[in-house]
Motif scaffolding. Structure first.
Motif: not given
Length: 51
Positions: A18-24, A35-47
């Motif tokens: 919850v804490e480490y993987n979402r903020t690293r 961060t991994p959450l930002e990566t997912r958000a950007r990939l969702r925008q692209d698709f």
């Protein structure tokens, strides 16, 4: 300290997942260091389909 081994394992798991993987920061080949959450958000925008 924790009362049981299971409680300590649950707290360590929660911290990592919850804490480490979402903020690293990690290096993405296209987006750079985000961060991994930002990566997912950007990939969702692209698709998302164009309206």
């Amino acid at each position: 300290m924790w009362e049981t081994r299971e409680a300590s394992r649950a707290d360590v798991f929660r911290f990592i997942e919850v804490e480490y993987n979402r903020t690293r920061l990690r290096r993405h080949p296209e987006f750079g260091y985000i961060t991994p959450l930002e990566t997912r958000a950007r990939l969702r925008q692209d698709f998302t389909p164009a309206a």
